[in-house]
Design a protein around this motif. Structure first.
Motif, PDB file in Angstrom:
ATOM      1  N   THR A  33       0.833  -1.186   0.000  1.00  0.00           N
ATOM      2  CA  THR A  33       0.000   0.000   0.000  1.00  0.00           C
ATOM      3  C   THR A  33       0.875   1.246   0.000  1.00  0.00           C
ATOM      4  O   THR A  33       1.826   1.341   0.776  1.00  0.00           O
ATOM      5  N   VAL A  34       0.584   2.175  -0.895  1.00  0.00           N
ATOM      6  CA  VAL A  34       1.350   3.414  -0.981  1.00  0.00           C
ATOM      7  C   VAL A  34       0.396   4.608  -1.000  1.00  0.00           C
ATOM      8  O   VAL A  34      -0.787   4.471  -1.302  1.00  0.00           O
ATOM      9  N   ASN A  35       0.932   5.755  -0.704  1.00  0.00           N
ATOM     10  CA  ASN A  35       0.182   6.996  -0.811  1.00  0.00           C
ATOM     11  C   ASN A  35       0.175   7.389  -2.287  1.00  0.00           C
ATOM     12  O   ASN A  35       1.191   7.813  -2.831  1.00  0.00           O
ATOM     13  N   VAL A  50      -3.006   8.718 -13.497  1.00  0.00           N
ATOM     14  CA  VAL A  50      -3.286   8.462 -12.082  1.00  0.00           C
ATOM     15  C   VAL A  50      -4.262   7.301 -11.936  1.00  0.00           C
ATOM     16  O   VAL A  50      -4.038   6.386 -11.136  1.00  0.00           O
ATOM     17  N   GLU A  51      -5.331   7.318 -12.720  1.00  0.00           N
ATOM     18  CA  GLU A  51      -6.320   6.237 -12.636  1.00  0.00           C
ATOM     19  C   GLU A  51      -5.706   4.894 -13.027  1.00  0.00           C
ATOM     20  O   GLU A  51      -5.924   3.882 -12.347  1.00  0.00           O
ATOM     21  N   SER A  52      -4.967   4.891 -14.109  1.00  0.00           N
ATOM     22  CA  SER A  52      -4.362   3.645 -14.581  1.00  0.00           C
ATOM     23  C   SER A  52      -3.349   3.113 -13.583  1.00  0.00           C
ATOM     24  O   SER A  52      -3.344   1.918 -13.265  1.00  0.00           O
ATOM     25  N   VAL A  53      -2.486   3.985 -13.077  1.00  0.00           N
ATOM     26  CA  VAL A  53      -1.465   3.569 -12.112  1.00  0.00           C
ATOM     27  C   VAL A  53      -2.135   3.060 -10.842  1.00  0.00           C
ATOM     28  O   VAL A  53      -1.698   2.053 -10.264  1.00  0.00           O
ATOM     29  N   TYR A  54      -3.204   3.714 -10.412  1.00  0.00           N
ATOM     30  CA  TYR A  54      -3.930   3.272  -9.224  1.00  0.00           C
ATOM     31  C   TYR A  54      -4.449   1.839  -9.415  1.00  0.00           C
ATOM     32  O   TYR A  54      -4.290   0.992  -8.537  1.00  0.00           O
ATOM     33  N   LYS A  58      -3.148  -1.386  -7.412  1.00  0.00           N
ATOM     34  CA  LYS A  58      -4.117  -2.111  -6.576  1.00  0.00           C
ATOM     35  C   LYS A  58      -4.030  -3.619  -6.859  1.00  0.00           C
ATOM     36  O   LYS A  58      -4.025  -4.435  -5.935  1.00  0.00           O
ATOM     37  N   THR A  59      -3.919  -3.983  -8.123  1.00  0.00           N
ATOM     38  CA  THR A  59      -3.770  -5.391  -8.503  1.00  0.00           C
ATOM     39  C   THR A  59      -2.455  -5.952  -7.973  1.00  0.00           C
ATOM     40  O   THR A  59      -2.414  -7.058  -7.427  1.00  0.00           O
ATOM     41  N   PHE A  60      -1.380  -5.189  -8.116  1.00  0.00           N
ATOM     42  CA  PHE A  60      -0.063  -5.611  -7.632  1.00  0.00           C
ATOM     43  C   PHE A  60      -0.094  -5.841  -6.121  1.00  0.00           C
ATOM     44  O   PHE A  60       0.401  -6.851  -5.626  1.00  0.00           O
ATOM     45  N   ALA A  61      -0.684  -4.914  -5.386  1.00  0.00           N
ATOM     46  CA  ALA A  61      -0.757  -5.038  -3.924  1.00  0.00           C
ATOM     47  C   ALA A  61      -1.557  -6.275  -3.517  1.00  0.00           C
ATOM     48  O   ALA A  61      -1.184  -6.992  -2.580  1.00  0.00           O
ATOM     49  N   LEU A 106      11.952   3.375  -7.408  1.00  0.00           N
ATOM     50  CA  LEU A 106      11.139   3.385  -6.183  1.00  0.00           C
ATOM     51  C   LEU A 106      10.719   1.978  -5.786  1.00  0.00           C
ATOM     52  O   LEU A 106      10.769   1.615  -4.607  1.00  0.00           O
ATOM     53  N   LEU A 107      10.314   1.177  -6.770  1.00  0.00           N
ATOM     54  CA  LEU A 107       9.896  -0.195  -6.482  1.00  0.00           C
ATOM     55  C   LEU A 107      11.073  -1.021  -5.964  1.00  0.00           C
ATOM     56  O   LEU A 107      10.936  -1.747  -4.980  1.00  0.00           O
ATOM     57  N   ASN A 108      12.229  -0.890  -6.607  1.00  0.00           N
ATOM     58  CA  ASN A 108      13.417  -1.618  -6.140  1.00  0.00           C
ATOM     59  C   ASN A 108      13.791  -1.227  -4.719  1.00  0.00           C
ATOM     60  O   ASN A 108      14.116  -2.091  -3.904  1.00  0.00           O
ATOM     61  N   ALA A 109      13.748   0.062  -4.429  1.00  0.00           N
ATOM     62  CA  ALA A 109      14.078   0.520  -3.075  1.00  0.00           C
ATOM     63  C   ALA A 109      13.091  -0.048  -2.058  1.00  0.00           C
ATOM     64  O   ALA A 109      13.483  -0.504  -0.979  1.00  0.00           O
ATOM     65  N   THR A 110      11.812  -0.058  -2.407  1.00  0.00           N
ATOM     66  CA  THR A 110      10.785  -0.594  -1.511  1.00  0.00           C
ATOM     67  C   THR A 110      10.994  -2.087  -1.260  1.00  0.00           C
ATOM     68  O   THR A 110      10.965  -2.541  -0.115  1.00  0.00           O
ATOM     69  N   LEU A 111      11.218  -2.833  -2.337  1.00  0.00           N
ATOM     70  CA  LEU A 111      11.412  -4.274  -2.188  1.00  0.00           C
ATOM     71  C   LEU A 111      12.683  -4.584  -1.393  1.00  0.00           C
ATOM     72  O   LEU A 111      12.683  -5.484  -0.556  1.00  0.00           O
ATOM     73  N   ASN A 112      13.742  -3.848  -1.639  1.00  0.00           N
ATOM     74  CA  ASN A 112      14.997  -4.057  -0.889  1.00  0.00           C
ATOM     75  C   ASN A 112      14.824  -3.706   0.581  1.00  0.00           C
ATOM     76  O   ASN A 112      15.311  -4.425   1.457  1.00  0.00           O
TER      77      ASN A 112
END
Length: 117
Positions: A33-35, A50-54, A58-61, A106-112
């Motif tokens: 979950t992200v802001n 924004v809509e597409s990324v959301y 959501k599916t990824f989460a 950002l995704l790599n940093a989060t996963l690491n």
């Protein structure tokens, strides 16, 4: 005798608490979950993006939380890899090259930071 019983009960309760905490920490690591407001600003998304990324996120989460519930470590790793691949493929379609590059960082940093990669 009574002291031995008290010691055993204390150790059992501590073990159970540690096991619950470890399970919770594992599940929290998979919570993606992200802001979305901050992510939108960081990536400088258009209103359409924004809509597409959301929806993609959501599916990824959801896929990551499903992976967290899987008992088998090998199966969990496959599910995580699959979720990441799909997320990146869809984001690559929606984002510009610069936005995508920043998203990958950002995704790599989060996963690491969560110990998932």
């Amino acid at each position: 005798m009574i002291l031995t019983l008290v010691a055993m009960m204390t150790m059992t309760m501590t073990f159970a608490a540690n096991e619950d905490a470890a399970t919770m920490n594992t599940t929290e690591a998979y919570n993606m979950t992200v802001n979305m407001g901050k992510l939108s600003q960081a990536l400088n998304l258009s209103k359409d993006q924004v809509e597409s990324v959301y929806e993609i996120h959501k599916t990824f989460a959801a896929e990551m939380m499903f992976a967290a519930q899987t008992k088998s470590g090998e199966e969990r790793d496959k599910m995580v890899d699959n979720a990441i691949r799909k997320d990146l493929a869809w984001m690559d379609y929606v984002l510009s090259k610069d936005q995508y590059r920043k998203y990958v960082m950002l995704l790599n940093a989060t996963l690491n930071n969560r110990g998932l990669k």
